[in-house]
Design a protein around this motif. Structure first.
Motif, PDB file in Angstrom:
ATOM      1  N   ILE A   1     -10.717   2.129   6.806  1.00 25.76           N
ATOM      2  CA  ILE A   1     -11.057   0.946   6.003  1.00 25.76           C
ATOM      3  C   ILE A   1     -10.840   1.234   4.521  1.00 25.76           C
ATOM      4  CG2 ILE A   1     -12.942  -0.571   5.280  1.00 25.76           C
ATOM      5  CD1 ILE A   1     -14.122  -0.292   8.054  1.00 25.76           C
ATOM      6  N   ILE A   2     -11.281   2.402   4.073  1.00 26.07           N
ATOM      7  CA  ILE A   2     -11.166   2.761   2.657  1.00 26.07           C
ATOM      8  C   ILE A   2      -9.707   2.834   2.231  1.00 26.07           C
ATOM      9  CG2 ILE A   2     -11.553   4.640   1.004  1.00 26.07           C
ATOM     10  CD1 ILE A   2     -14.181   5.215   2.493  1.00 26.07           C
ATOM     11  N   GLU A   3      -8.873   3.413   3.076  1.00 25.35           N
ATOM     12  CA  GLU A   3      -7.458   3.559   2.733  1.00 25.35           C
ATOM     13  C   GLU A   3      -6.734   2.218   2.771  1.00 25.35           C
ATOM     14  OE1 GLU A   3      -6.047   6.434   5.504  1.00 25.35           O
ATOM     15  OE2 GLU A   3      -6.809   8.158   4.358  1.00 25.35           O
ATOM     16  N   GLU A   4      -7.039   1.382   3.759  1.00 19.33           N
ATOM     17  CA  GLU A   4      -6.369   0.095   3.869  1.00 19.33           C
ATOM     18  C   GLU A   4      -6.721  -0.839   2.718  1.00 19.33           C
ATOM     19  OE1 GLU A   4      -7.400  -1.452   7.664  1.00 19.33           O
ATOM     20  OE2 GLU A   4      -5.946  -0.217   8.771  1.00 19.33           O
ATOM     21  N   CYS A   5      -7.980  -0.811   2.294  1.00 16.80           N
ATOM     22  CA  CYS A   5      -8.439  -1.731   1.245  1.00 16.80           C
ATOM     23  C   CYS A   5      -8.399  -1.116  -0.151  1.00 16.80           C
ATOM     24  CB  CYS A   5      -9.863  -2.202   1.554  1.00 16.80           C
ATOM     25  SG  CYS A   5     -10.011  -3.068   3.128  1.00 16.80           S
ATOM     26  N   GLY A   6      -8.125   0.178  -0.237  1.00 17.24           N
ATOM     27  CA  GLY A   6      -7.987   0.816  -1.533  1.00 17.24           C
ATOM     28  C   GLY A   6      -9.282   0.986  -2.309  1.00 17.24           C
TER      29      GLY A   6
END
Length: 593
Positions: free
Chosen positions: A186-191
């Motif tokens: 989630i953190i990587e996809e949403c930055g």
């Protein structure tokens, strides 16, 4: 067929059948019985009371003879609307159920699922404890904690949202192991950056509790009228993964205005102050906190740090956290941790809350020493009696400020290790605080206190309430209800035309959503018609207020007449000018506004 049924269909006079037929018992609500007692207290006769309330004089006198038992029932928390009874239940049962409901809600607050056998065992344990305390008079009463009793108990206390399971759940290592990878995705996809990822968690604080081997602890357990050892409040603590933003603590206590807060502005306290009867964070309180405090604070923080306003909030899946939190702000994404993983991976539970409680205890010990060391200073007992909720609140604010950025960042090491800068010294915070607390305890004269006592005290904040704890809290609340809490001046509310208009607009907006989006047109139309009918009384009030606002008052009428007469006396030969008439009319309009 029975004689009763034959008599009910015959034409036999009542006098010849009543001796052989059973009369139907009329149920009388607890509220009606209390009304009868209030009429008696006002000095009315039984006959007059019976006429007023539609009861026979005999029934009225029977209620009076059971006054003590009825008032004991009324003091319990069972709602009057749910108390349609033909006889009063025993105070032993009512006291047990009241304490059991507190215990169940405490378990739910801490996200601990309950099974029916566990609840039945706790009920039986509480019942036996109360039975022993009441003595021989209650020995004949029996309680089996049956399934039928449990179903009725749930209805009486409106416990419809209990987390029930076939067996009590324990920590789930498998779910805890999988979740970090899910979060990382989630953190990587949403930055999200570590500054934009937050975690908050509730915790209990027994704010006036000391180690067991102290004179304070022993006196609190025995002294009449002394504050209960486990006088509890609930805190919501949290911050971001970077550790550079800590949220202002949300504090929930059981009283809105304790004596120590009289005359103070709660908006300027070092905590966000809220209250409810059981000192727990509810869904409504959490939603209000998120909307009014957290979201504005995050928006301001992101602007200050030149970040996009987008927040990822990690929280427990508990009843106090509503499922619709994502709808409150499009810039805030809420992710619930898997059930039964709090103790394993939730950041605030990995050391931040423990550090805060250690700082809090150290600070109170330090204040105790400084407040009692020297001639003319109060004794330890006197100092502790004066340690009130305001001093507690100040210590909460200062102790939370002591929790370092390194600690707030380090607690993410299990859930998001990539964001942690340095673990060196992070895990030593609580052990170091324990040694400091022990040294302060020795300095205060508590020679028997050992490090194990301090450890036990810090851990006790998260322990289950025992039977003794429940009874002690119940006694303390009863004392507070009888007058120790400060009674605020009653606020006289009044519906104004302006506020009614605002309400109409909001209700109409909500109904429009149902009309536009509900595919079941029949259902939405039915609801809209029903709401419109129910709102008629408020529309009538609104029209009446608008009508009265347009009517000149009698005093204003005489004022207008007096002004005109004075003007005519000053210029008897001249006709009234339009200017003077306009001025008078404007004055009248201003008066109405």
């Amino acid at each position: 067929m029975s004689q009763k049924r034959r008599a009910s269909h015959s034409g036999v006079p009542s006098g010849s059948s009543t001796t052989s037929s059973k009369k139907t018992r009329k149920t009388i609500s607890l509220g009606t019985k209390l009304d009868v007692l209030r009429h008696f207290d006002a000095g009315e006769r039984a006959v007059d009371i019976g006429i007023t309330l539609g009861l026979t004089p005999t029934t009225v006198r029977t209620i009076r003879s059971n006054a003590d038992k009825i008032r004991a029932s009324a003091r319990c928390v069972t709602p009057l609307s749910a108390t349609k009874i033909s006889r009063s239940r025993s105070s032993l049962m009512e006291n047990m159920e009241r304490l059991l409901s507190v215990w169940i809600e405490d378990q739910n607050q801490r996200n601990i699922p309950l099974s029916l056998p566990v609840i039945q065992a706790k009920a039986k344990s509480l019942y036996d404890k109360l039975k022993r305390d009441q003595g021989e008079g209650s020995q004949t009463e029996m309680f089996m904690a049956s399934r039928g009793w449990f179903d009725r108990f749930k209805k009486r206390f409106h416990l419809h949202n209990m987390k029930m399971s076939s067996e009590v759940a324990s920590a789930d290592p498998a779910a805890a192991k999988k979740f970090p990878n899910y979060l990382k995705k989630i953190i990587e996809e949403c930055g999200y950056s570590p500054k934009q990822v937050f975690n908050v968690n509730e915790t209990s604080l027994y704010w006036k509790m000391m180690p067991e081997r102290t004179c304070i602890f022993r006196e609190e357990k025995t002294a009449p009228g002394f504050k209960a050892v486990k006088d509890r409040l609930t805190l919501l603590l949290g911050g971001n993964a970077a550790g550079d933003m800590k949220m202002k603590p949300l504090t929930v206590y059981q009283f809105e205005t304790p004596r120590a807060l009289k005359g103070l502005s709660k908006e300027h306290l070092p905590v966000i102050w809220r209250s409810n009867k059981k000192a727990w964070i509810t869904g409504a309180i959490f939603s209000e906190w998120l909307t009014l405090y957290a979201i504005p604070a995050w928006k301001e923080y992101c602007a200050k740090e030149n970040l996009d306003f987008k927040i990822l909030l990690l929280i427990d899946d508990v009843p106090a956290h509503p499922i619709n939190l994502d709808d409150l702000c499009e810039n805030v994404k809420v992710v619930f941790l898997p059930p039964n993983t709090t103790s394993l991976i939730q950041p605030m539970d990995q050391g931040a809350i423990a550090a805060f409680k250690a700082y809090y205890l150290r600070r109170t010990f330090d204040q105790l020493i400084r407040g009692t060391d020297g001639e003319g200073k109060p004794t330890i007992r006197q100092f502790w009696r004066d340690y009130n909720i305001l001093k507690c609140i100040n210590n909460i604010g200062e102790s939370w400020a002591e929790v370092t950025q390194a600690c707030m960042n380090g607690v993410w090491w299990k859930l998001w290790p990539e964001c942690v800068n340095d673990l060196k010294g992070f895990k030593d915070v609580v052990p170091t605080m324990k040694k400091d607390i022990l040294g302060l305890a020795k300095k205060a004269g508590f020679d028997k206190v050992e490090e194990a006592d301090v450890t036990q005290l810090l851990q006790s904040h998260g322990e289950e309430l025992t039977n003794e704890d429940l009874m002690q809290l119940d006694m303390m609340r009863a004392v507070e209800d009888e007058g120790q809490e400060v009674k605020e001046e009653p606020t006289h509310r009044n519906l104004t035309a302006k506020r009614l208009s605002e309400a109409f607009q909001m209700i109409e907006a909500g109904l429009q959503i149902l009309s536009d989006d509900d595919p079941d047109r029949e259902r939405s139309s039915k609801v809209i018609r029903g709401v419109g009918h129910l709102m008629t009384c408020y529309k009538e009030i609104y029209q009446e207020k608008k009508r009265k606002a347009k009517q000149p008052s009698l005093a204003m009428f005489f004022r207008v007449v007096t002004v005109k007469e004075e003007q005519q006396e000053e210029q008897p030969d001249d006709p009234p000018s339009s200017t003077s008439d306009f001025t008078t009319s404007a004055e009248l309009n201003n008066h109405h506004c």
